[in-house]
Design an enzyme around this catalytic site. Structure first.
Site, PDB file in Angstrom:
ATOM      1  N   GLY A  12       0.772  -1.213   0.011  1.00  0.00           N
ATOM      2  CA  GLY A  12      -0.102   0.104  -0.238  1.00  0.00           C
ATOM      3  C   GLY A  12       0.793   1.225   0.064  1.00  0.00           C
ATOM      4  CG  ASN A  14       1.452   3.563  -5.735  1.00  0.00           C
ATOM      5  OD1 ASN A  14       1.963   4.652  -6.145  1.00  0.00           O
ATOM      6  ND2 ASN A  14       1.649   2.432  -6.436  1.00  0.00           N
ATOM      7  CG  ASN A 108      -3.854  -0.090 -12.678  1.00  0.00           C
ATOM      8  OD1 ASN A 108      -3.658  -0.762 -11.693  1.00  0.00           O
ATOM      9  ND2 ASN A 108      -2.939  -0.693 -13.701  1.00  0.00           N
ATOM     10  CG  HIS A 110       1.543  -1.190 -15.747  1.00  0.00           C
ATOM     11  ND1 HIS A 110       1.324  -2.458 -15.246  1.00  0.00           N
ATOM     12  CD2 HIS A 110       2.579  -1.332 -16.506  1.00  0.00           C
ATOM     13  CE1 HIS A 110       2.096  -3.313 -15.743  1.00  0.00           C
ATOM     14  NE2 HIS A 110       2.808  -2.475 -16.568  1.00  0.00           N
ATOM     15  CG  ASP A 151      -1.645  -3.382 -17.499  1.00  0.00           C
ATOM     16  OD1 ASP A 151      -2.383  -2.730 -16.620  1.00  0.00           O
ATOM     17  OD2 ASP A 151      -0.836  -4.284 -17.391  1.00  0.00           O
TER      18      ASP A 151
END
Length: 201
Positions: A12, A14, A108, A110, A151
């Protein structure tokens, strides 16, 4: 006030970056409504509890079928009146039902420069090992909208990170992670701005 749900599976960091940015005022007009974890042991849960954020575990043990987990996630998001869903190290591919329910409202982070080193199997250290094995001179991170692919959604923003001579996957990952924290905050602000503009029209 925009209500954000953050989906997590691991440490966690981010998530912590988003929490810190909201508390420091770098992300304005937003709050984290809840944290949803696919892993009951995720350290991200402790981060949420420390900051008084509602945490919810929706895992395979409780919901063996992915369809059941999807319905449980949607129910939780609806209950918390979620405006924006942020995937921050969430280790499951979302089903179409969830993507459609929050179309244009799921983002998201990545750890590569999409479209390179992304898609099925490219997560965590696998990404950085692949970057080094390919002899790339530059890597980085991407924030993108989530669609039904893996993605493949529209890119919101990217930032490059140089690949240094002698880099290990761990060293590269550490530098990329710092960039992830930066651009996730900025991307959320961009999305908030877009939402506000749409409401004004």
């Amino acid at each position: 006030m925009l209500r954000i749900a953050v989906l997590v599976s691991g440490g966690g960091t981010n998530l912590q970056a988003v929490i810190d940015s909201i508390e420091a005022g770098r992300i304005k007009e937003a709050e984290i409504a809840c944290i949803i974890s696919s892993n009951p042991e995720a350290f991200a849960i402790k981060r949420g509890i420390k900051h008084g954020i509602k945490t919810i575990v929706i895992d395979k043990k409780q919901y063996p079928a992915m369809s059941l987990r999807t319905k449980a996630i949607i129910a939780a998001l609806q209950e918390e009146r979620t405006d924006l869903v942020v995937l921050a190290g969430y280790m499951s591919v979302l089903e179409s039902e969830l993507v459609q329910a929050y179309k244009g409202r799921i983002i998201n982070i990545h750890p590569s420069l999409i479209p390179k080193f992304c898609g099925k199997g490219f997560y965590g250290q696998h990404v950085h090992k692949a970057v080094l094995a390919a002899g790339e001179k530059v890597s980085g991170a991407t924030v993108h909208f989530v669609d039904e692919g893996v993605d493949t959604g529209p890119i919101i923003m990217q930032k490059q990170v140089p690949v240094l001579e002698g880099d290990t996957p761990e060293q590269l990952a550490e530098r990329v992670l710092k960039v992830e924290h930066e651009i996730l905050t900025e991307a959320i602000n961009r999305v908030i701005g877009s939402f506000n503009n749409n409401k004004a029209e």
